[in-house]
Design a protein around this motif. Structure first.
Motif, PDB file in Angstrom:
ATOM      1  N   ASN A 117     -17.542 -34.046  36.941  1.00  0.00           N
ATOM      2  CA  ASN A 117     -17.126 -34.709  38.172  1.00  0.00           C
ATOM      3  C   ASN A 117     -17.909 -36.025  38.273  1.00  0.00           C
ATOM      4  N   THR A 118     -17.808 -36.749  39.385  1.00  0.00           N
ATOM      5  CA  THR A 118     -18.410 -38.090  39.444  1.00  0.00           C
ATOM      6  C   THR A 118     -19.921 -38.029  39.210  1.00  0.00           C
ATOM      7  N   CYS A 137     -13.875 -36.841  35.778  1.00  0.00           N
ATOM      8  CA  CYS A 137     -12.688 -35.971  35.808  1.00  0.00           C
ATOM      9  C   CYS A 137     -12.500 -35.321  37.185  1.00  0.00           C
ATOM     10  N   THR A 138     -13.056 -35.930  38.237  1.00  0.00           N
ATOM     11  CA  THR A 138     -12.951 -35.349  39.585  1.00  0.00           C
ATOM     12  C   THR A 138     -11.492 -35.297  40.045  1.00  0.00           C
ATOM     13  N   SER A 140      -8.239 -35.862  42.245  1.00  0.00           N
ATOM     14  CA  SER A 140      -7.906 -37.127  42.911  1.00  0.00           C
ATOM     15  C   SER A 140      -8.081 -37.065  44.429  1.00  0.00           C
ATOM     16  N   GLU A 141      -8.018 -35.857  45.026  1.00  0.00           N
ATOM     17  CA  GLU A 141      -8.209 -35.716  46.477  1.00  0.00           C
ATOM     18  C   GLU A 141      -9.562 -36.285  46.925  1.00  0.00           C
ATOM     19  N   PHE A 143     -10.943 -38.977  46.349  1.00  0.00           N
ATOM     20  CA  PHE A 143     -10.995 -40.409  46.612  1.00  0.00           C
ATOM     21  C   PHE A 143     -10.171 -40.819  47.825  1.00  0.00           C
ATOM     22  N   ASP A 144      -9.626 -39.822  48.538  1.00  0.00           N
ATOM     23  CA  ASP A 144      -8.895 -40.110  49.766  1.00  0.00           C
ATOM     24  C   ASP A 144      -9.753 -39.657  50.949  1.00  0.00           C
ATOM     25  N   LYS A 152     -14.049 -30.970  47.391  1.00  0.00           N
ATOM     26  CA  LYS A 152     -13.686 -32.258  46.791  1.00  0.00           C
ATOM     27  C   LYS A 152     -14.516 -32.585  45.543  1.00  0.00           C
ATOM     28  N   ASP A 156     -10.870 -31.794  37.834  1.00  0.00           N
ATOM     29  CA  ASP A 156      -9.463 -31.630  37.471  1.00  0.00           C
ATOM     30  C   ASP A 156      -9.449 -31.130  36.018  1.00  0.00           C
ATOM     31  N   LYS A 159      -7.746 -33.210  33.287  1.00  0.00           N
ATOM     32  CA  LYS A 159      -8.512 -34.403  32.890  1.00  0.00           C
ATOM     33  C   LYS A 159      -9.671 -33.986  31.975  1.00  0.00           C
ATOM     34  N   GLU A 393     -12.465 -48.485  46.479  1.00  0.00           N
ATOM     35  CA  GLU A 393     -11.530 -47.915  47.451  1.00  0.00           C
ATOM     36  C   GLU A 393     -12.299 -47.475  48.710  1.00  0.00           C
TER      37      GLU A 393
END
Ligand SMILES: *Cc1c(COP(=O)(O)O)cnc(C)c1O
Length: 462
Positions: A117-118, A137-138, A140-141, A143-144, A152, A156, A159, A393
């Motif tokens: 992950n990040t 490979c985090t 995508s949720e 980043f929202d 979160k 993934d 990935k 973002e």
């Protein structure tokens, strides 16, 4: 949210007059890293090494054995790591990045990848220093800022499998909780699945576990089937899926300095301890004093105490909910160690190239002598190839809660000050960067108040 402790030793803090705060932040080039701590009333810069130690930790320090080799304090520290985390071998290090340096020197060859992950910023920097590649490979949720996903920090799996298939992978790294995306936890189901996948490709799996206890607590609170299990049991179940862990003890071991690498494999331990001699110190102290190891040993047990974890996470949640009540945009869901305010949305009239979240940090200091930190455009820096600003973002202000330090009254004050800035937000101008170092610019950058936002905005649009 009653604190499960009472206060025995106090550290006075003082709010300077507003005129003085305005003077000092200007003198600091509108950079909160350049303020002296004595200029600050409430410091929410970081939860790293800023926690309050307990009476048991302070008294354990008196038993510190400062022998160069074979220190008794090392054996007490080793026992705590074994009991709390289940790893038989441990290399003490002076802090998390010390552990990363030793570990990556042993584990990474040029060109290899470390998916997960990040990655935390120093972790990524150390991987890149070894000419490796950190693969994010985090899910995508993550980043929202509006999505309310309970885990979160999850990877993934598609990935990850892509990286395992296509990269020369050195090891897989899971950061629990995931600091860089808001202290978001990883679920037990995801840990298990990642471990299965790593094993399938015969790659070792490690945890960047600075906040392992907060992660375990979120599993208990949010994951089905774990409500009745103790955090102690959940931690053991988590670590059972890993080959080892890197630890910044300045976080969930509630000490002011320290870290370690804990592993299951004796051969790997021997390689790591050899490397540690070169960079950190003899394997029974590794850059720490005996008393530091005593404090970590005790802190590991206190870090998994459920009354403490309940109190800590509810403190963070309390502040976030209070801000939301005022209409202030915060990142969801609330993570373990900090509240993140969406600076871009807070000052929606300030363009990202005028650093809205940094502007908010400045305004919060002016308003109430509070220090928080920008996690946005300033931190993101420039594209090394084009030299252009990177516009992330998520452009956020992080209000990080130190462990066992501030009370509900302090948090109420922080929320009230943010509310006052919120109410006058339309009159606030952005910042203009006037000095910027090449690397890690956020620590040393200097700003001026931007003149006319709308004028520059119009120019930009043409
Ligand atoms: C703090 C931290 C580190 C680095 O540790 P230091 O003790 O600051 O050197 C590494 N990973 C994570 C997730 C962290 O939070």
């Amino acid at each position: 949210m009653i604190p499960p402790f009472k206060i025995k030793s106090v550290e006075p803090i003082r709010l300077l007059p507003k005129s003085e705060r305005i003077k000092r932040i200007k003198r600091a080039g509108y950079n909160i890293f350049k303020l002296r701590a004595s200029s600050i009333f409430i410091d929410l810069l970081t939860d790293s090494g800023t926690g309050a130690m307990s009476q048991e930790q302070w008294s354990a320090m008196m038993k510190g054995d400062e022998s160069y080799a074979g220190s008794e304090s090392f054996f007490r520290f080793e026992k705590a790591v074994k009991e709390v985390l289940g790893f038989p071998f441990v290399v003490p290090c002076h802090q998390g990045r010390g552990a990363e340096r030793v570990f990556d020197r042993v584990m990474i060859k040029a060109g290899q990848a470390v998916p997960g992950n990040t990655h935390f910023d120093t972790t990524k920097a150390h991987i890149e220093y070894r000419k490796g590649k950190a693969v994010d490979c985090t899910i995508s949720e993550a980043f929202d800022p509006e999505t309310d996903h309970p885990f979160k920090g999850n990877v993934d799996l598609k990935k990850l499998e892509f990286s395992l298939k296509n990269d020369d992978v050195a090891y897989v790294l899971l950061t629990c909780t995931c600091n860089s995306i808001g202290g978001q936890p990883v679920s037990m189901a995801n840990i298990k699945a990642v471990s299965r996948l790593a094993r399938k490709y015969k790659k070792p799996l490690f945890m960047d576990g600075a906040r392992f206890a907060e992660n375990a607590f979120f599993i208990k609170k949010r994951e089905k089937g774990y409500e009745k299990k103790s955090v102690k049991t959940i931690v053991k179940e988590m670590t059972s899926h890993f080959d080892g862990m890197l630890m910044s003890a300045k976080k969930d071991a509630i000490v002011n300095i320290g870290g370690f690498i804990a592993v299951r494999d004796k051969g790997l331990y021997e390689k790591l301890s050899q490397m540690a001699i070169l960079f950190e110190g003899f394997p029974t102290y590794g850059g720490l004093s005996g008393r530091d190891m005593e404090a970590i040993a005790q802190g590991l047990y206190e870090g998994i105490d459920e009354d403490y974890l309940e109190y800590r996470t509810s403190q963070v949640k309390y502040l976030a909910e209070k801000l939301e009540l005022f209409g202030i945009p915060v990142l969801k869901p609330v993570g373990g160690h900090a509240v993140y305010v969406n600076g871009k949305e807070f000052f929606d009239h300030i363009p990202q190239w005028q650093f809205p979240s940094q502007t908010l940090a400045v305004e919060l200091y002016v308003e109430g002598g509070i220090r928080a930190v920008e996690i946005g455009t300033l931190l993101a820096g420039r594209d090394p190839e084009t030299g252009e600003n990177i516009y992330p973002e998520l452009d956020l202000l992080r209000l990080t809660i130190p462990r066992r330090v501030y009370t509900k009254e302090h948090l109420d004050y922080v929320a009230e000050c943010l509310k006052k800035v919120w109410e006058r937000r339309e009159s606030v101008k952005g910042l203009k960067l006037i000095h910027e170092p090449k690397v890690l610019r956020h620590f040393q950058a200097r700003f001026e108040r931007a003149e006319d936002v709308n004028f520059e905005k119009k120019l930009r649009k043409k």
